[in-house]
Write a protein that holds these residues in place. Structure first.
Motif, mmCIF file in Angstrom:
data_model
loop_
_atom_site.group_PDB
_atom_site.id
_atom_site.type_symbol
_atom_site.label_atom_id
_atom_site.label_comp_id
_atom_site.label_asym_id
_atom_site.label_seq_id
_atom_site.Cartn_x
_atom_site.Cartn_y
_atom_site.Cartn_z
ATOM 1 N N GLN A 22 85.647 49.369 119.027
ATOM 2 C CA GLN A 22 87.084 49.586 118.970
ATOM 3 C C GLN A 22 87.584 49.276 117.562
ATOM 4 O O GLN A 22 86.985 48.489 116.833
ATOM 5 C CB GLN A 22 87.801 48.676 119.960
ATOM 6 N N VAL A 23 88.683 49.892 117.215
ATOM 7 C CA VAL A 23 89.268 49.688 115.894
ATOM 8 C C VAL A 23 89.656 48.218 115.715
ATOM 9 O O VAL A 23 89.467 47.628 114.650
ATOM 10 C CB VAL A 23 90.496 50.605 115.690
ATOM 11 N N LYS A 24 90.148 47.621 116.767
ATOM 12 C CA LYS A 24 90.567 46.218 116.728
ATOM 13 C C LYS A 24 89.394 45.310 116.389
ATOM 14 O O LYS A 24 89.514 44.402 115.563
ATOM 15 C CB LYS A 24 91.169 45.837 118.081
ATOM 16 N N GLU A 25 88.241 45.558 116.986
ATOM 17 C CA GLU A 25 87.055 44.726 116.742
ATOM 18 C C GLU A 25 86.557 44.885 115.296
ATOM 19 O O GLU A 25 86.161 43.906 114.655
ATOM 20 C CB GLU A 25 85.942 45.094 117.719
ATOM 21 N N ILE A 26 86.560 46.106 114.789
ATOM 22 C CA ILE A 26 86.100 46.346 113.418
ATOM 23 C C ILE A 26 87.015 45.640 112.425
ATOM 24 O O ILE A 26 86.556 44.999 111.475
ATOM 25 C CB ILE A 26 86.042 47.860 113.124
#
Length: 119
Positions: A22-26
């Motif tokens: 997910q973008v949040k994790e990256i």
């Protein structure tokens, strides 16, 4: 990481990893806020033709000319304001490199002669 990340490289990295993570994790892993990623995604990082011309002029004159001189050279070819040239040069860190001036400091002689008179 954070400020050390190149925006264009970060956007391409997230686009490649978007399918697996997910973008949040990256963004959390690289310590970049999500809002910053989306702002960078909207921006266009390709250089315009004016930026390329200013870059070529700076490179040919070995970064010794300031924004006023570069703007004067650019005005010979096309109409452009000095403020726009200054913004482009500041954006890409193409500022002129000023030489440090040598000073004669009082108390230190430039050339010393021998004491011939022995006074």
């Amino acid at each position: 990481v954070g400020k050390e990340v190149s925006p264009s490289y970060f956007v391409s990295l997230v686009e490649n990893l978007k399918g697996t993570y997910q973008v949040k994790e990256i963004c959390q892993a690289l310590q970049v806020p999500i809002s910053t990623y989306y702002r960078w995604k909207k921006e266009d990082f390709t250089r315009t033709t004016v930026e390329n011309k200013v870059g070529k002029l700076c490179k040919t004159y070995r970064y010794t000319y300031g924004y006023r001189k570069i703007a004067a050279l650019m005005k010979q070819e096309e109409t452009i304001g000095i403020n726009q040239v200054q913004r482009i040069m500041q954006k890409h860190s193409w500022q002129c490199q000023v030489k440090v001036k040598k000073k004669n400091r009082p108390g230190s002689a430039y050339y010393q002669t021998g004491n011939h008179l022995k006074r």
